[in-house]
Design an enzyme around this catalytic site. Sequence first.
Site, PDB file in Angstrom:
ATOM      1  N   TRP A   1      24.289 -32.635 -46.962  1.00 54.82           N
ATOM      2  CA  TRP A   1      24.768 -31.251 -46.754  1.00 54.82           C
ATOM      3  C   TRP A   1      23.630 -30.246 -46.719  1.00 54.82           C
ATOM      4  O   TRP A   1      23.828 -29.099 -46.369  1.00 54.82           O
ATOM      5  CB  TRP A   1      25.760 -30.869 -47.861  1.00 54.82           C
ATOM      6  CG  TRP A   1      27.074 -31.595 -47.820  1.00 54.82           C
ATOM      7  CD1 TRP A   1      27.420 -32.665 -47.025  1.00 54.82           C
ATOM      8  CD2 TRP A   1      28.240 -31.301 -48.609  1.00 54.82           C
ATOM      9  NE1 TRP A   1      28.709 -33.052 -47.273  1.00 54.82           N
ATOM     10  CE2 TRP A   1      29.245 -32.228 -48.245  1.00 54.82           C
ATOM     11  CE3 TRP A   1      28.532 -30.362 -49.584  1.00 54.82           C
ATOM     12  CZ2 TRP A   1      30.513 -32.238 -48.826  1.00 54.82           C
ATOM     13  CZ3 TRP A   1      29.793 -30.354 -50.176  1.00 54.82           C
ATOM     14  CH2 TRP A   1      30.766 -31.283 -49.793  1.00 54.82           C
TER      15      TRP A   1
ATOM     16  N   HIS B   1      12.983 -36.880 -47.729  1.00 56.10           N
ATOM     17  CA  HIS B   1      13.537 -36.305 -46.502  1.00 56.10           C
ATOM     18  C   HIS B   1      12.437 -35.508 -45.786  1.00 56.10           C
ATOM     19  O   HIS B   1      11.610 -34.859 -46.419  1.00 56.10           O
ATOM     20  CB  HIS B   1      14.727 -35.396 -46.832  1.00 56.10           C
ATOM     21  CG  HIS B   1      15.499 -35.016 -45.617  1.00 56.10           C
ATOM     22  ND1 HIS B   1      15.090 -34.016 -44.767  1.00 56.10           N
ATOM     23  CD2 HIS B   1      16.620 -35.538 -45.074  1.00 56.10           C
ATOM     24  CE1 HIS B   1      15.944 -33.928 -43.755  1.00 56.10           C
ATOM     25  NE2 HIS B   1      16.883 -34.856 -43.918  1.00 56.10           N
TER      26      HIS B   1
ATOM     27  N   GLU C   1      12.414 -32.797 -44.307  1.00 58.82           N
ATOM     28  CA  GLU C   1      12.344 -31.357 -44.600  1.00 58.82           C
ATOM     29  C   GLU C   1      11.568 -31.109 -45.892  1.00 58.82           C
ATOM     30  O   GLU C   1      10.839 -30.133 -46.021  1.00 58.82           O
ATOM     31  CB  GLU C   1      13.763 -30.762 -44.661  1.00 58.82           C
ATOM     32  CG  GLU C   1      14.344 -30.640 -43.256  1.00 58.82           C
ATOM     33  CD  GLU C   1      15.856 -30.737 -43.184  1.00 58.82           C
ATOM     34  OE1 GLU C   1      16.526 -30.619 -44.226  1.00 58.82           O
ATOM     35  OE2 GLU C   1      16.365 -30.939 -42.067  1.00 58.82           O
TER      36      GLU C   1
ATOM     37  N   GLY D   1      18.439 -32.588 -36.449  1.00 61.80           N
ATOM     38  CA  GLY D   1      18.916 -31.226 -36.212  1.00 61.80           C
ATOM     39  C   GLY D   1      18.587 -30.695 -34.833  1.00 61.80           C
ATOM     40  O   GLY D   1      18.710 -29.504 -34.570  1.00 61.80           O
TER      41      GLY D   1
ATOM     42  N   GLY E   1      23.347 -35.210 -41.096  1.00 63.08           N
ATOM     43  CA  GLY E   1      23.179 -33.841 -41.561  1.00 63.08           C
ATOM     44  C   GLY E   1      24.309 -32.963 -41.059  1.00 63.08           C
ATOM     45  O   GLY E   1      25.416 -32.963 -41.602  1.00 63.08           O
ATOM     46  N   GLY E   2      24.051 -32.230 -39.992  1.00 60.97           N
ATOM     47  CA  GLY E   2      24.987 -31.230 -39.470  1.00 60.97           C
ATOM     48  C   GLY E   2      26.426 -31.702 -39.378  1.00 60.97           C
ATOM     49  O   GLY E   2      27.344 -31.007 -39.838  1.00 60.97           O
TER      50      GLY E   2
HETATM   51  C1  PEP Z   1      19.357 -35.233 -41.852  1.00 55.85           C
HETATM   52  O1  PEP Z   1      19.288 -34.125 -42.350  1.00 55.85           O
HETATM   53  O2  PEP Z   1      19.029 -36.211 -42.531  1.00 55.85           O
HETATM   54  C2  PEP Z   1      19.836 -35.364 -40.480  1.00 55.85           C
HETATM   55  C3  PEP Z   1      19.798 -36.542 -39.901  1.00 55.85           C
HETATM   56  O3  PEP Z   1      20.301 -34.224 -39.881  1.00 55.85           O
HETATM   57  P1  PEP Z   1      21.102 -34.130 -38.491  1.00 55.85           P
HETATM   58  O4  PEP Z   1      22.186 -35.177 -38.530  1.00 55.85           O
HETATM   59  O5  PEP Z   1      21.651 -32.735 -38.473  1.00 55.85           O
HETATM   60  O6  PEP Z   1      20.127 -34.390 -37.401  1.00 55.85           O
END
Ligand code: PEP
Length: 255
Positions: free
Chosen positions: A11, A96, A98, A174, A235-236
């Site tokens: 999330w 991760h 990020e 993302g 993620g999203g």
């Molecule tokens: C993530 O944050 O681990 C990810 C894969 O994000 P998204 O699915 O939004 O690309």
Amino acid sequence: MSRQKIAAGNWKMNTTLDEGVELVSKLIAAEKDKSVLAILAVPFTHLLTLDKKIKSKGKLKLAAQNCHYKNSGAFTGEISPSMLANLNIPYVILGHSERRQYNHEDNALLKLKVRAALDAGLKVIFCCGEDLDVRKTSKHILHVKIQLEESLFSLTAKEIKNVIIAYEPIWAIGTGETASPAQAQEMHNSIRRMISRQYNKRVGEAMTILYGGSIKGSNAKDIFAQPDVDGGLIGGASLDADEFVKIINSFQEEE
Ligand code: PEP
């Protein structure tokens, strides 16, 4: 070998607690493939409330999105592995992209975090993956190998059984850009062989390897159908209950 199929939602820094409770209520009520383990990596502030809500809901588990490498001390604003373990939170995401990017977490620091999390009794979802420049020079497999070597390979065979690897090409996170099923399979198979070489074939075959990067209800099926892809880190799309349930229900039937 049949491995646990996993759809893990990340999330990130999204949802108020009320929104999180609403999202989880929808997920609990939805018709889901019972063979799939759904893990929700939610903000720290939501863990206790959501844990009470999902108690005894079988295939729904919680994860934290990070933890410190020490169990206590003068580290203002941090959360320790033992604090999470004390709440009976079973999983933590580490590494991760990020956090690697915005919090400057490198392979050496992640090695400490993985060790601390496992010692506290948590299971680790360890993220690895290359950026676009590395991919363009075809060094992506070497890049991931170094990430695993420097952060994971000092673990024993027994310890690494409590690690799930999430391969997340940074260029696909993302961005709406997904690795093709063939690109995901190539990397997942390489990772499995790296684990087999470092430990043994049994450990390699048992390793759960998730793919992450713009997975949606519309593309999950093709990616999950790859033999070395055991599920996804999402993620999203995990913030939308209908979309996440569609992803949970995208695995092939067991033969
Ligand atoms: C993530 O944050 O681990 C990810 C894969 O994000 P998204 O699915 O939004 O690309």
